[in-house]
Design a protein around this motif. Structure first.
Motif, mmCIF file in Angstrom:
data_model
loop_
_atom_site.group_PDB
_atom_site.id
_atom_site.type_symbol
_atom_site.label_atom_id
_atom_site.label_comp_id
_atom_site.label_asym_id
_atom_site.label_seq_id
_atom_site.Cartn_x
_atom_site.Cartn_y
_atom_site.Cartn_z
ATOM 1 N N GLY A 214 99.090 110.347 16.828
ATOM 2 C CA GLY A 214 99.463 108.945 17.020
ATOM 3 C C GLY A 214 100.129 108.634 18.340
ATOM 4 N N THR A 215 100.270 109.659 19.195
ATOM 5 C CA THR A 215 100.942 109.389 20.479
ATOM 6 C C THR A 215 99.992 108.753 21.490
ATOM 7 O OG1 THR A 215 100.462 111.634 21.186
ATOM 8 C CG2 THR A 215 102.647 111.241 20.250
ATOM 9 N N CYS A 216 98.719 109.028 21.362
ATOM 10 C CA CYS A 216 97.736 108.467 22.309
ATOM 11 C C CYS A 216 96.927 107.364 21.616
ATOM 12 C CB CYS A 216 96.828 109.585 22.822
ATOM 13 S SG CYS A 216 95.662 109.025 24.069
ATOM 14 N N GLN A 217 97.356 106.142 21.832
ATOM 15 C CA GLN A 217 96.650 104.999 21.227
ATOM 16 C C GLN A 217 95.837 104.294 22.309
ATOM 17 O OE1 GLN A 217 96.532 104.077 18.093
ATOM 18 N NE2 GLN A 217 98.131 105.336 17.168
ATOM 19 N N ILE A 218 94.528 104.315 22.155
ATOM 20 C CA ILE A 218 93.684 103.661 23.173
ATOM 21 C C ILE A 218 93.365 102.247 22.698
ATOM 22 C CG2 ILE A 218 91.578 103.838 24.545
ATOM 23 C CD1 ILE A 218 91.381 106.766 23.709
ATOM 24 N N GLN B 181 85.321 102.352 18.098
ATOM 25 C CA GLN B 181 86.530 102.434 17.269
ATOM 26 C C GLN B 181 86.718 103.807 16.661
ATOM 27 O OE1 GLN B 181 89.168 100.492 17.105
ATOM 28 N NE2 GLN B 181 88.029 99.503 18.746
ATOM 29 N N ASN B 182 85.621 104.505 16.437
ATOM 30 C CA ASN B 182 85.683 105.872 15.921
ATOM 31 C C ASN B 182 86.379 106.786 16.936
ATOM 32 O OD1 ASN B 182 83.251 108.330 14.801
ATOM 33 N ND2 ASN B 182 85.267 107.837 14.009
ATOM 34 N N ILE B 183 86.096 106.561 18.211
ATOM 35 C CA ILE B 183 86.731 107.345 19.281
ATOM 36 C C ILE B 183 88.250 107.102 19.258
ATOM 37 C CG2 ILE B 183 86.920 107.622 21.799
ATOM 38 C CD1 ILE B 183 83.945 106.762 21.933
ATOM 39 N N VAL B 184 88.613 105.815 19.137
ATOM 40 C CA VAL B 184 90.037 105.448 19.112
ATOM 41 C C VAL B 184 90.743 106.185 17.977
ATOM 42 C CG1 VAL B 184 91.657 103.537 18.729
ATOM 43 C CG2 VAL B 184 89.623 103.187 20.137
ATOM 44 N N GLU B 185 90.127 106.193 16.795
ATOM 45 C CA GLU B 185 90.746 106.833 15.618
ATOM 46 C C GLU B 185 90.886 108.338 15.820
ATOM 47 O OE1 GLU B 185 88.630 103.558 12.741
ATOM 48 O OE2 GLU B 185 88.038 105.667 12.575
ATOM 49 N N VAL B 186 89.833 108.961 16.331
ATOM 50 C CA VAL B 186 89.848 110.426 16.492
ATOM 51 C C VAL B 186 90.907 110.838 17.511
ATOM 52 C CG1 VAL B 186 88.488 112.375 17.360
ATOM 53 C CG2 VAL B 186 87.471 110.770 15.771
ATOM 54 N N ALA C 45 90.207 112.892 27.232
ATOM 55 C CA ALA C 45 90.431 112.810 25.779
ATOM 56 C C ALA C 45 89.222 112.176 25.090
ATOM 57 C CB ALA C 45 91.688 111.996 25.505
ATOM 58 N N ILE C 46 88.680 111.147 25.722
ATOM 59 C CA ILE C 46 87.490 110.486 25.142
ATOM 60 C C ILE C 46 86.317 111.459 25.101
ATOM 61 C CG2 ILE C 46 85.770 108.679 25.574
ATOM 62 C CD1 ILE C 46 88.058 106.952 26.709
ATOM 63 N N THR D 212 91.284 99.233 27.328
ATOM 64 C CA THR D 212 91.184 100.456 28.136
ATOM 65 C C THR D 212 89.916 101.231 27.788
ATOM 66 O OG1 THR D 212 93.563 100.549 27.818
ATOM 67 C CG2 THR D 212 92.561 102.417 28.928
ATOM 68 N N LEU D 213 89.577 101.185 26.505
ATOM 69 C CA LEU D 213 88.467 102.012 26.025
ATOM 70 C C LEU D 213 87.130 101.663 26.696
ATOM 71 C CD1 LEU D 213 87.386 104.089 23.865
ATOM 72 C CD2 LEU D 213 86.862 102.079 22.472
ATOM 73 N N TYR D 214 86.736 100.375 26.654
ATOM 74 C CA TYR D 214 85.399 100.028 27.129
ATOM 75 C C TYR D 214 85.211 100.266 28.628
ATOM 76 C CZ TYR D 214 85.063 98.118 22.450
ATOM 77 O OH TYR D 214 85.078 97.987 21.097
ATOM 78 N N PRO D 215 86.204 99.906 29.467
ATOM 79 C CA PRO D 215 86.032 100.256 30.886
ATOM 80 C C PRO D 215 85.915 101.767 31.091
ATOM 81 C CG PRO D 215 87.738 98.600 30.667
ATOM 82 C CD PRO D 215 87.384 99.046 29.277
ATOM 83 N N ALA D 216 86.709 102.551 30.336
ATOM 84 C CA ALA D 216 86.655 104.012 30.489
ATOM 85 C C ALA D 216 85.276 104.535 30.101
ATOM 86 C CB ALA D 216 87.734 104.658 29.627
#
Lengths: 355, 120
Positions: free
Chosen positions: B47-51, B35-40, B22-23, B55-59
């Motif tokens: 809204g079902t996939c909230q990172i 944060q832009n990635i999280v929003e997109v 997804a990222i 989780t984001l930075y390790p990924a």
């Protein structure tokens, strides 16, 4: 104040590779919430929540990138140890030749060891497992010996140069001593890459007379540095059955080579008694030049320039026996282990271990 | 387990997880920062996939270390970010290949299931 608190806490709690971007993102989210006129308590809770998430990410990454490789390295080291034991019986010299690449690897390893333990340091080398594992093990042994003696700083220069000397001795002792002639000796010593930073430790000038500082001594080889102030000189002498190679490190060396028939009377053997001065034609050598003195050949050295002179000597055979040695506890650093075929490092007693 | 033909030379450990995919998908069209990635991703999934940041930075680090994405620092919006750089991520050629292979695999599986339904 809140911002400062988070920023300060982040210095200790957030993993460095993600600190910059994650904190920036945190403040950017906070700015948006502020622009949307979100109540301050909610903003505060959200910022704290995000900060906790960043700490969570830091913990995950720290384990993934620092701890896990350490465990893996430890496992691979055990496997490598088993492999090497098997290989050692087949090829005892494999990886034991000291190449410039091996020296560079040893330097990298020493640098890593200042920060990390052996397993992680090996992991950080470019090729892991390293093909220069023999030298890395020697490194570990020297560091361990130093630490046992209470010297915790890692003396990279001494370690690297002890390996260089060790390599020279291995080559030198491969042939019977009587087969090592002047040409063979020259071929071995002319490219020995002892570093300036290392040799500089052995430079010590004395107004009374020139002084010798011993670097290492084995049954076959003595390596030492002589420091000459302007006007200082050795008088005419020969070295009996020993071969001598002199490399000018800095300054200008005036040198006389004398066959026994070229001067009146015999050329005296070196020793405590003062010999005569020879006044025949001389040659002048400068930094980088190498002079070879054959068995039984007389020679004389003088510093006739206005600058200090430093010379490096490789003596194959008995070392000089006179009163020009300046041997102190801070100079005898390398001890040759004959049975193991390598040096051990004896750190100086003074507290000025250079790096 | 069947053959992984469409995956080319890829070995299973190199496959991205659903979250990582997804990222990467969010970075296909243009480079984005954290944060832009999280929003997109959130918007794309309704809204079902909230990172979360945890989780984001390790990924992102994992994807970068595997060569699927690359990062570049930017000094954008420094005042709001209190002097911290933005880090923009973009998909590499290798990353694009992985996404294409995953898509091809999905297509193959779908065709296989359709063929199975016709036969039965």
């Amino acid at each position: 104040m809140f911002v400062q608190l988070i920023e300060n806490a982040a210095k200790f709690l957030v993993y460095e590779p993600i600190r910059d971007e994650s904190l920036g993102d945190l403040w950017e989210i906070d700015y948006r919430l502020k622009a949307e006129q979100t109540p301050k308590p909610i903003r505060l809770v959200k910022a704290l929540w995000n900060f906790l998430q960043i700490i969570r990410a830091s913990v995950i990454l720290f384990f993934e990138e620092q701890i896990f490789p350490l465990i893996q390295a430890s496992r691979s080291r055990d496997n490598l140890g088993r492999d090497l034991t098997a290989n050692d019986t087949n090829s005892s010299l494999q990886g034991k030749v000291l190449t410039p690449e091996a020296i560079a690897e040893v330097r990298r390893y020493c640098k890593a060891r200042r920060l990390y333990n052996p397993a992680l340091s090996r992991r950080l080398l470019n090729d892991s497992p390293t093909p220069y594992i023999y030298w890395i093990r020697q490194c570990d042994r020297i560091i361990e010996q130093c630490q046992k003696r209470g010297h915790n700083s890692i003396d990279t220069e001494a370690i690297v140069n002890s390996f260089i000397l060790s390599n020279l001795l291995r080559k030198l002792e491969a042939a019977p001593p009587h087969q090592v002639n002047l040409e063979a000796f020259k071929a071995l010593v002319q490219d020995v890459p002892l570093t300036d930073a290392f040799l500089e430790r052995y430079v010590a000038f004395d107004r009374q007379s020139y002084g010798r500082q011993l670097i290492c001594r084995t049954w076959s080889l003595a390596v030492y540095v002589i420091s000459w102030m302007p006007g200082q000189e050795s008088w005419l002498h020969h070295h009996g059955h020993a071969l001598d190679a002199i490399k000018v490190i800095r300054g200008e060396m005036t040198h006389w080579t004398v066959s026994p028939g070229d001067c009146e009377g015999d050329v005296p053997f070196e020793g405590f008694s003062r010999s005569k001065r020879y006044e025949g034609p001389a040659q002048v050598f400068t930094a980088g030049d190498l002079v070879l003195i054959d068995r039984g050949v007389g020679h004389q050295i003088s510093n006739r320039s206005s600058e200090n002179l430093v010379t490096l000597h490789f003596r194959f055979g008995h070392p000089p026996e006179d009163n020009h040695w300046r041997t102190t506890s801070d100079t005898e650093m390398l001890v040759w282990k004959q049975t193991e075929g390598c040096f051990d490092l004896l750190p100086p007693d003074r507290d000025c271990v250079l790096h | 387990m069947g053959k992984l033909g469409p995956m080319g030379n890829l070995k299973p450990p190199s496959l991205p997880t659903v979250l990582e995919e997804a990222i990467m998908l969010s970075l296909l069209e243009r480079p984005r920062f954290g944060q832009n990635i999280v929003e997109v991703v959130s918007a794309a999934s309704n809204g079902t996939c909230q990172i979360s940041c945890g989780t984001l930075y390790p990924a992102l680090r994992r994807l970068e270390s595997r060569g699927f994405i690359r990062s570049e620092k930017s000094e954008a919006n420094l005042v709001v970010r209190r002097g911290h750089n933005r880090c923009y991520y973009a998909v590499t050629d290798q990353g694009r290949e992985v996404l294409n292979n995953l898509e091809a695999m999905r297509h193959q599986i779908k065709k296989y299931d359709e063929a199975l339904e016709v036969v039965t």
